[in-house]
Design a protein around this motif. Structure first.
Motif, mmCIF file in Angstrom:
data_model
loop_
_atom_site.group_PDB
_atom_site.id
_atom_site.type_symbol
_atom_site.label_atom_id
_atom_site.label_comp_id
_atom_site.label_asym_id
_atom_site.label_seq_id
_atom_site.Cartn_x
_atom_site.Cartn_y
_atom_site.Cartn_z
ATOM 1 N N ARG A 213 0.829 -1.204 0.000
ATOM 2 C CA ARG A 213 0.000 0.000 0.000
ATOM 3 C C ARG A 213 0.862 1.252 0.000
ATOM 4 N NH1 ARG A 213 -5.218 -0.393 1.244
ATOM 5 N NH2 ARG A 213 -5.220 1.611 2.339
ATOM 6 N N MET A 214 2.007 1.178 0.703
ATOM 7 C CA MET A 214 2.913 2.314 0.726
ATOM 8 C C MET A 214 3.439 2.608 -0.672
ATOM 9 S SD MET A 214 6.459 2.871 0.518
ATOM 10 C CE MET A 214 7.249 1.426 1.219
ATOM 11 N N ARG A 215 3.873 1.556 -1.393
ATOM 12 C CA ARG A 215 4.398 1.765 -2.742
ATOM 13 C C ARG A 215 3.297 2.261 -3.686
ATOM 14 N NH1 ARG A 215 8.948 3.166 -2.284
ATOM 15 N NH2 ARG A 215 8.485 3.774 -4.413
ATOM 16 N N GLN A 216 2.076 1.775 -3.480
ATOM 17 C CA GLN A 216 0.967 2.254 -4.302
ATOM 18 C C GLN A 216 0.705 3.735 -4.064
ATOM 19 O OE1 GLN A 216 -2.585 -0.274 -4.128
ATOM 20 N NE2 GLN A 216 -1.297 -2.008 -3.597
ATOM 21 N N ALA A 217 0.806 4.156 -2.794
ATOM 22 C CA ALA A 217 0.580 5.569 -2.473
ATOM 23 C C ALA A 217 1.648 6.446 -3.101
ATOM 24 C CB ALA A 217 0.550 5.760 -0.956
ATOM 25 N N ILE A 218 2.919 6.032 -2.970
ATOM 26 C CA ILE A 218 4.007 6.784 -3.586
ATOM 27 C C ILE A 218 3.826 6.831 -5.101
ATOM 28 C CG2 ILE A 218 6.488 6.798 -4.063
ATOM 29 C CD1 ILE A 218 6.949 5.681 -1.300
ATOM 30 N N GLY A 219 3.513 5.671 -5.684
ATOM 31 C CA GLY A 219 3.328 5.608 -7.133
ATOM 32 C C GLY A 219 2.236 6.538 -7.610
ATOM 33 N N ILE A 292 13.093 18.772 2.639
ATOM 34 C CA ILE A 292 14.219 17.853 2.483
ATOM 35 C C ILE A 292 13.650 16.443 2.349
ATOM 36 C CG2 ILE A 292 16.315 16.905 3.502
ATOM 37 C CD1 ILE A 292 16.688 19.778 2.809
ATOM 38 N N ALA A 293 13.774 15.848 1.167
ATOM 39 C CA ALA A 293 13.211 14.517 0.942
ATOM 40 C C ALA A 293 13.955 13.481 1.775
ATOM 41 C CB ALA A 293 13.298 14.153 -0.544
ATOM 42 N N VAL A 294 13.210 12.712 2.542
ATOM 43 C CA VAL A 294 13.788 11.713 3.438
ATOM 44 C C VAL A 294 13.184 10.349 3.132
ATOM 45 C CG1 VAL A 294 14.051 10.981 5.838
ATOM 46 C CG2 VAL A 294 14.159 13.405 5.256
ATOM 47 N N SER A 295 14.012 9.404 2.777
ATOM 48 C CA SER A 295 13.543 8.043 2.578
ATOM 49 C C SER A 295 13.639 7.279 3.882
ATOM 50 C CB SER A 295 14.378 7.337 1.506
ATOM 51 O OG SER A 295 14.008 5.974 1.444
ATOM 52 N N LEU A 296 12.575 6.563 4.210
ATOM 53 C CA LEU A 296 12.547 5.749 5.416
ATOM 54 C C LEU A 296 12.667 4.277 5.077
ATOM 55 C CD1 LEU A 296 9.674 7.608 7.289
ATOM 56 C CD2 LEU A 296 12.131 8.017 7.401
ATOM 57 N N GLY A 297 13.300 3.967 3.957
ATOM 58 C CA GLY A 297 13.442 2.569 3.564
ATOM 59 C C GLY A 297 12.078 1.974 3.250
ATOM 60 N N GLU A 298 11.766 0.839 3.871
ATOM 61 C CA GLU A 298 10.477 0.213 3.663
ATOM 62 C C GLU A 298 9.343 1.044 4.235
ATOM 63 O OE1 GLU A 298 10.549 -3.720 5.181
ATOM 64 O OE2 GLU A 298 12.011 -4.455 3.736
ATOM 65 N N GLY A 299 9.673 2.015 5.079
ATOM 66 C CA GLY A 299 8.651 2.878 5.658
ATOM 67 C C GLY A 299 8.177 3.962 4.722
ATOM 68 N N GLY A 300 8.758 4.053 3.519
ATOM 69 C CA GLY A 300 8.288 4.995 2.524
ATOM 70 C C GLY A 300 9.096 6.280 2.473
ATOM 71 N N LEU A 301 8.460 7.336 2.017
ATOM 72 C CA LEU A 301 9.122 8.609 1.756
ATOM 73 C C LEU A 301 8.341 9.727 2.426
ATOM 74 C CD1 LEU A 301 11.333 10.115 0.013
ATOM 75 C CD2 LEU A 301 9.550 10.351 -1.719
ATOM 76 N N ILE A 302 9.064 10.671 3.010
ATOM 77 C CA ILE A 302 8.419 11.817 3.631
ATOM 78 C C ILE A 302 9.299 13.043 3.401
ATOM 79 C CG2 ILE A 302 9.463 11.628 5.937
ATOM 80 C CD1 ILE A 302 6.563 12.125 7.036
ATOM 81 N N VAL A 303 8.689 14.216 3.352
ATOM 82 C CA VAL A 303 9.430 15.444 3.063
ATOM 83 C C VAL A 303 9.206 16.446 4.193
ATOM 84 C CG1 VAL A 303 9.876 17.277 1.398
ATOM 85 C CG2 VAL A 303 9.126 15.031 0.595
ATOM 86 N N PRO A 304 10.021 16.411 5.256
ATOM 87 C CA PRO A 304 9.928 17.435 6.303
ATOM 88 C C PRO A 304 10.277 18.808 5.733
ATOM 89 C CG PRO A 304 11.222 15.545 7.041
ATOM 90 C CD PRO A 304 11.037 15.401 5.565
ATOM 91 N N VAL A 305 9.691 19.844 6.310
ATOM 92 C CA VAL A 305 9.876 21.204 5.808
ATOM 93 C C VAL A 305 10.552 22.068 6.869
ATOM 94 C CG1 VAL A 305 8.707 23.289 4.987
ATOM 95 C CG2 VAL A 305 7.895 21.031 4.265
ATOM 96 N N ILE A 306 11.628 22.743 6.478
ATOM 97 C CA ILE A 306 12.290 23.717 7.339
ATOM 98 C C ILE A 306 11.699 25.078 7.018
ATOM 99 C CG2 ILE A 306 14.481 24.765 8.005
ATOM 100 C CD1 ILE A 306 15.874 22.250 7.006
#
Length: 428
Positions: A213-219, A292-306
């Motif tokens: 589901r994570m990969r589907q969401a990213i896709g 800043i794009a941050v990969s969490l491995g199998e946990g997916g991708l998230i982009v924290p904002v400064i």
């Protein structure tokens, strides 16, 4: 008015209701907290989108639903002090009527049982599945989420005997403070100077199968970006020799220096520090909210904002990036820290990649990919105009941009200005 499961990152596909702060019949003001939810990345509160009376709660405590699913409904035509009407037009009875007579009473009547349920069901489906597969007693796992909630990363750490989880990889801005190692040079291949010792790229699952589901969401988000934006990529080469000296003296990675130079350049070229939603091009000329794009491995991708990154020095940016990355790994980011970005940097360079075409993080109009810094021979010109070949620390700056918002000349000028800032960095 519908209350829906919010989107909390490009790879978040679902969330779990942890607690309802209001119950059917309760009066609620706009922006007042109505529920607490949990995802594999963020534990947060959901605010009411409007003022009114809670007419219906659809998703029970402990249930996990997809992003966008309606969790509750608010009657915006209700008035304070009025009894809540049921579907047949009669005044509501039981808890709803009690809420009118004594505000909050309905929540108390329904809340105790659901709070007990939330405690028993505070584990996400992913966590419970991992516990079942590895025969783990979750009561023995120390949770780092909201209220001690156990996350997937807590389970992984428990399985590794309490050892700290390996740093994030692939697009992670986080680099450990321990000394890096050098790869041995190979014939005909460029030598990458520094590769974080503990940063390893996870191998794909040998079993294959359907996308998670994570990969589907990213896709889905990536396809949406490519189908919406008129994506182009412009690439420039930069000599990082002066940055190399400065970062070693400061004992920092390249990223804070690249981020600071990017921020200064965005203020000079504000049409890249912008968002485009429909035909509305919003340009931010005074403030840079840097993702800043941050990969969490199998946990997916998230982009924290400064936020207001222009106010931070290189040292301040370094600390903020490390802080955001660390809290991203432990589900400690807040919703405000993953929204409102005006430009994004993605940083796969520490893993040896030298060129890429990043996908724009909509609704932003630009994303910069910072690649590996590699020593290679280049032609240099001295102050008298004489050319010679020298070894320099070089990198490629790869920027994808939205042709709907700007043209190639503007993008090229931006990268040229960024390159000059990096190549003329002051050395003290």
């Amino acid at each position: 008015m519908d209350v829906t499961m919010p989107q909390m990152g490009v790879s978040v596909a679902e969330g779990t209701v942890v607690e309802w702060k209001k119950q059917v019949g309760d009066w609620i003001e706009a922006d007042e907290i109505i529920a607490s939810i949990s995802t594999d990345k963020i534990d947060t509160d959901v605010e009411s989108p409007a003022t009114g009376r809670v007419a219906e709660i659809i998703v029970n405590v402990g249930d996990t639903v997809d992003v966008g699913v309606v969790m509750a409904r608010i009657a915006t035509d209700a008035r304070p002090g009025e009894a809540h009407a049921s579907e047949n037009g009669d005044l509501g009875t039981g808890e709803a009527a009690a809420a009118v007579e004594a505000p909050g009473a309905a929540g108390e009547l329904l809340g105790d049982a659901e709070r007990d349920t939330s405690q028993a069901k505070r584990y996400s489906p992913v966590v419970m599945r991992m516990a079942a597969e590895h025969n783990i007693d979750l009561s023995q796992v120390q949770g780092t989420g909201r209220g001690g909630r156990v996350s997937k990363k807590d389970v992984l750490a428990f399985m590794e005997g309490g050892a700290e989880e390996p740093p994030m990889h692939i697009e992670s801005p986080y680099r450990p403070d321990e000394p890096a190692i050098k790869r041995k040079p190979k014939p005909r291949l460029q030598r990458v100077e520094e590769v974080p010792k503990s940063d390893t790229v996870a191998a794909p699952s040998p079993s294959g199968g359907s996308l998670s589901r994570m990969r589907q969401a990213i896709g889905s988000r990536m396809v949406q970006s490519l189908q919406t934006a008129a994506t182009c990529t412009t690439i420039a080469e930069a000599d990082m020799s002066r940055i190399e000296v400065a970062r070693k003296a400061a004992k920092m990675s390249y990223l804070p220096f690249q981020a600071r130079a990017t921020i200064e350049t965005l203020l000079e070229f504000p049409h890249l520090n912008a968002t485009l939603e429909g035909d509305q091009h919003t340009v931010h000329s005074e403030a840079v909210h840097l993702g800043i794009a941050v990969s969490l491995g199998e946990g997916g991708l998230i982009v924290p904002v400064i936020r207001d990154a222009q106010d931070l020095s290189v040292e301040g940016l370094s600390k903020r990036i490390k802080d955001l990355a660390a809290r991203a790994r432990t589900n400690q980011l807040t919703p405000d820290e993953v929204s409102g970005g005006t430009f994004t940097i993605t940083n796969p360079g520490p893993f040896g990649s030298i060129m890429a075409t990043p996908v724009i993080n909509l609704p932003q109009v630009g994303i910069l990919d910072t690649e590996a810094v590699v020593k290679r021979p280049v032609v240099v010109t001295d102050e008298l105009g004489n050319d010679s070949i020298a070894i320099r620390s070089m990198t490629y700056l790869c920027m994808s941009w939205d042709h709907r918002a700007l043209d190639g000349a503007y993008a090229a000028q931006f990268l040229s200005a960024l390159r000059k800032k990096l190549e003329s960095w002051p050395i003290t």
